[in-house]
Scaffold this motif. Structure first.
Motif, PDB file in Angstrom:
ATOM      1  N   ASN A 183       0.807  -1.227   0.000  1.00  0.00           N
ATOM      2  CA  ASN A 183       0.000   0.000   0.000  1.00  0.00           C
ATOM      3  C   ASN A 183       0.837   1.272   0.000  1.00  0.00           C
ATOM      4  O   ASN A 183       0.373   2.325   0.440  1.00  0.00           O
ATOM      5  CB  ASN A 183      -0.987   0.020   1.179  1.00  0.00           C
ATOM      6  CG  ASN A 183      -2.090  -1.017   1.036  1.00  0.00           C
ATOM      7  OD1 ASN A 183      -2.402  -1.458  -0.072  1.00  0.00           O
ATOM      8  ND2 ASN A 183      -2.679  -1.416   2.154  1.00  0.00           N
ATOM      9  N   GLN A 184       2.053   1.179  -0.516  1.00  0.00           N
ATOM     10  CA  GLN A 184       2.892   2.362  -0.696  1.00  0.00           C
ATOM     11  C   GLN A 184       3.425   2.384  -2.123  1.00  0.00           C
ATOM     12  O   GLN A 184       3.844   1.356  -2.656  1.00  0.00           O
ATOM     13  CB  GLN A 184       4.048   2.373   0.296  1.00  0.00           C
ATOM     14  CG  GLN A 184       3.632   2.585   1.734  1.00  0.00           C
ATOM     15  CD  GLN A 184       4.812   2.720   2.668  1.00  0.00           C
ATOM     16  OE1 GLN A 184       5.951   2.902   2.229  1.00  0.00           O
ATOM     17  NE2 GLN A 184       4.558   2.632   3.959  1.00  0.00           N
ATOM     18  N   LEU A 185       3.413   3.567  -2.722  1.00  0.00           N
ATOM     19  CA  LEU A 185       3.873   3.699  -4.098  1.00  0.00           C
ATOM     20  C   LEU A 185       5.391   3.595  -4.190  1.00  0.00           C
ATOM     21  O   LEU A 185       6.118   4.077  -3.319  1.00  0.00           O
ATOM     22  CB  LEU A 185       3.429   5.042  -4.676  1.00  0.00           C
ATOM     23  CG  LEU A 185       1.950   5.173  -5.062  1.00  0.00           C
ATOM     24  CD1 LEU A 185       1.571   6.640  -5.220  1.00  0.00           C
ATOM     25  CD2 LEU A 185       1.684   4.428  -6.368  1.00  0.00           C
ATOM     26  N   TRP A 186       5.857   2.955  -5.254  1.00  0.00           N
ATOM     27  CA  TRP A 186       7.267   3.049  -5.609  1.00  0.00           C
ATOM     28  C   TRP A 186       7.377   3.793  -6.934  1.00  0.00           C
ATOM     29  O   TRP A 186       6.468   3.756  -7.760  1.00  0.00           O
ATOM     30  CB  TRP A 186       7.925   1.666  -5.717  1.00  0.00           C
ATOM     31  CG  TRP A 186       7.224   0.669  -6.605  1.00  0.00           C
ATOM     32  CD1 TRP A 186       6.360  -0.304  -6.200  1.00  0.00           C
ATOM     33  CD2 TRP A 186       7.319   0.547  -8.030  1.00  0.00           C
ATOM     34  NE1 TRP A 186       5.900  -1.023  -7.277  1.00  0.00           N
ATOM     35  CE2 TRP A 186       6.478  -0.533  -8.414  1.00  0.00           C
ATOM     36  CE3 TRP A 186       8.025   1.219  -9.025  1.00  0.00           C
ATOM     37  CZ2 TRP A 186       6.336  -0.932  -9.744  1.00  0.00           C
ATOM     38  CZ3 TRP A 186       7.884   0.821 -10.349  1.00  0.00           C
ATOM     39  CH2 TRP A 186       7.041  -0.239 -10.692  1.00  0.00           C
ATOM     40  N   ILE A 187       8.462   4.518  -7.083  1.00  0.00           N
ATOM     41  CA  ILE A 187       8.712   5.243  -8.330  1.00  0.00           C
ATOM     42  C   ILE A 187      10.130   4.942  -8.786  1.00  0.00           C
ATOM     43  O   ILE A 187      10.935   4.392  -8.040  1.00  0.00           O
ATOM     44  CB  ILE A 187       8.510   6.775  -8.174  1.00  0.00           C
ATOM     45  CG1 ILE A 187       9.541   7.361  -7.197  1.00  0.00           C
ATOM     46  CG2 ILE A 187       7.095   7.076  -7.710  1.00  0.00           C
ATOM     47  CD1 ILE A 187       9.488   8.879  -7.122  1.00  0.00           C
ATOM     48  N   SER A 188      10.428   5.300 -10.013  1.00  0.00           N
ATOM     49  CA  SER A 188      11.752   5.058 -10.553  1.00  0.00           C
ATOM     50  C   SER A 188      12.794   5.833  -9.758  1.00  0.00           C
ATOM     51  O   SER A 188      12.551   6.973  -9.360  1.00  0.00           O
ATOM     52  CB  SER A 188      11.815   5.483 -12.020  1.00  0.00           C
ATOM     53  OG  SER A 188      10.812   4.810 -12.772  1.00  0.00           O
TER      54      SER A 188
END
Length: 482
Positions: free
Chosen positions: A78-83
């Motif tokens: 439930n946490q976003l990951w980004i590049s």
């Protein structure tokens, strides 16, 4: 003849007793032999049903639950990951590498409360998509340029049986039939200089628990699945021990009515919600179930080899989609999970791949090739198309003197005198006059992937055919010109 294809599957079903017991098939089968035949058939059916969930769980565990997971992509649930900021083109190990759309995303656990996804407003000409995949690997929803536009919005994602009191506060309520879902966000980058803007957009996406978004009391956790997660083991997942995973995964969501018959059938080998796994390797049933698993994998591989359509040397993949696209065709679902896990719906994007030239010869950097685009062969798209080259050995892109990893309709490609665009595929640097349309290729064996973002109707219904890859002359790097 391949014993796992066509008639061979029937042969293996009728000769199971010979393989297991060394007995002749000239006599009437005993009750024990009939029981083992049914066990073999149930094991094969069960593995064909469970394979996509096993493949999905492998990604979930290795990317989000394993303490030793990949350093660059280690989000909590439930946490976003980004590049990563220092390497926007770094690709998660579970997704295909591309230089069109840097990835971001999240694993969602919907067991205790819904999740709210807030998307920022984006430039009208920038393509992006949010692909939502349930635990069965069905694409149950899309958001983004094609589906919801670039104006931004607030979206509620609910788990099984969940409802809310404020539906008016959301642009759309998206219902997921499983407790776990995978969100993959693709945001177009116009160039390397545009990457900082892409990261700003990625960072502007918000993913919030419903209670946080509404500032309401957080619900009491009724699901504690994350506290008793099974470590993923590849060998165990391909053995009768897969039943341990299946029993856990089936308990993670209500059983869909369409799946109830196969769930009931799988009980014959000990599969059921939260059932204990008691089978040991020295149990005679272990060997029978293993034969069923091996037969299922052979069928999955064979089906995967047949689902793509080859046109002009390009393999056009079968479209992924929602549950309604598959019905009870679990073998097809497994074949697509085996061939292209997390593949896209063709309405959003499609990706033909070529491993051979127009004459059926494997592509190699020892030669030069060209792709000629005209009014008939130019990819018909609403947004943009691209062409990229990958090493055949590991599926990765290879750096080159001009650091170019794709040719795209966003580029200023130079037409020939006849108005057609000729894309040069070559390892060696060509003369300056040809640089604009040059896509560098690896020195050894390689393959080409063409991506169509927002394919138009001719691409979706088969009227459009990709231009063949034609050998034009031996590459200057070829020590033995032919």
């Amino acid at each position: 003849m391949n014993i796992f294809s066509g008639k061979g599957i029937l042969i293996i079903s009728s000769l199971w007793a010979t393989m297991l017991l060394g007995t002749s098939c000239s006599h009437e089968p005993t009750q024990a032999e009939l029981r083992d035949q049914r066990l073999f058939e149930r094991a094969k059916e069960a593995y064909e049903f469970c394979y996509p969930m096993l493949a999905n769980y492998r990604t979930l565990f290795t990317s989000a639950l394993d303490p030793k997971r990949h350093a660059a992509f280690d989000p909590a649930i439930n946490q976003l990951w980004i590049s990563p900021p220092d390497s926007m083109w770094t690709t998660p190990p579970f997704l295909d590498q591309n230089h069109d759309t840097p990835y971001s995303g999240a694993w969602l656990f919907l067991g205790n409360e819904p999740m709210v996804l807030k998307l920022p407003k984006m430039e009208p000409n920038r393509y992006f998509s949010c692909q939502l995949i349930d635990f069965f690997t069905y694409n149950f929803a899309y958001l983004g340029t094609r589906e919801s536009g670039n104006q931004g919005g607030t979206y509620l994602i609910t788990g099984p049986g969940q409802s809310v009191d404020d539906p008016q506060n959301y642009d759309r309520i998206i219902r997921c039939e499983t407790l776990f879902a995978f969100l993959i966000i693709r945001t177009e980058a116009f160039s390397d200089e545009d990457l900082s803007r892409v990261q700003t957009l990625q960072s502007s996406v918000e993913l919030l628990p419903y209670s946080t978004f509404t500032r309401s009391e957080k619900p009491v956790a009724t699901r504690t699945l994350l506290e008793k997660v099974l470590p993923y083991d590849e060998k165990l997942s391909q053995s009768p021990a897969f039943i341990r995973y299946a029993n856990a995964m089936i308990s993670w969501q209500p059983i869909h009515p369409d799946d109830q018959p196969v769930i009931d059938s799988m009980a014959a080998i000990g599969i059921g919600p939260e059932q204990p796994f008691l089978l040991e390797p020295d149990d005679p049933d272990w060997k029978t179930i293993q034969l069923g698993i091996d037969s299922a994998m052979a069928s999955i591989r064979e089906k995967a080899a047949l689902v793509d359509q080859r046109i002009n040397g390009w393999d056009i993949p079968f479209s992924q989609g929602p549950r309604s696209n598959f019905g009870k065709n679990y073998l097809l679902r497994s074949a697509l999970a085996y061939e292209d896990l997390y593949g896209t719906n063709h309405q959003d994007a499609m990706s033909p791949t070529a491993l051979v030239d127009k004459d059926g010869k494997p592509l190699t950097g020892r030669y030069s090739y060209q792709i000629v685009l005209d009014s008939l062969t130019t990819p018909p798209v609403d947004y943009f198309w691209s062409i990229s080259a990958y090493r055949a050995s590991d599926g990765q892109m290879e750096d080159n003197p001009i650091h170019r990893f794709r040719i795209s309709s966003r580029d200023a490609l130079e037409p020939s005198k006849d108005g057609r665009i000729r894309i040069l595929l070559q390892h060696a640097t060509p003369p300056p006059a040809l640089l604009q349309n040059w896509l560098p290729i690896p020195e050894g064996s390689f393959f080409i992937t063409m991506r169509l973002y927002g394919p138009d109707r001719p691409a979706l219904d088969g009227r459009w055919q990709p231009a063949p890859i034609a050998k034009v002359k031996p590459s200057k790097t070829d020590p033995n010109p032919r």
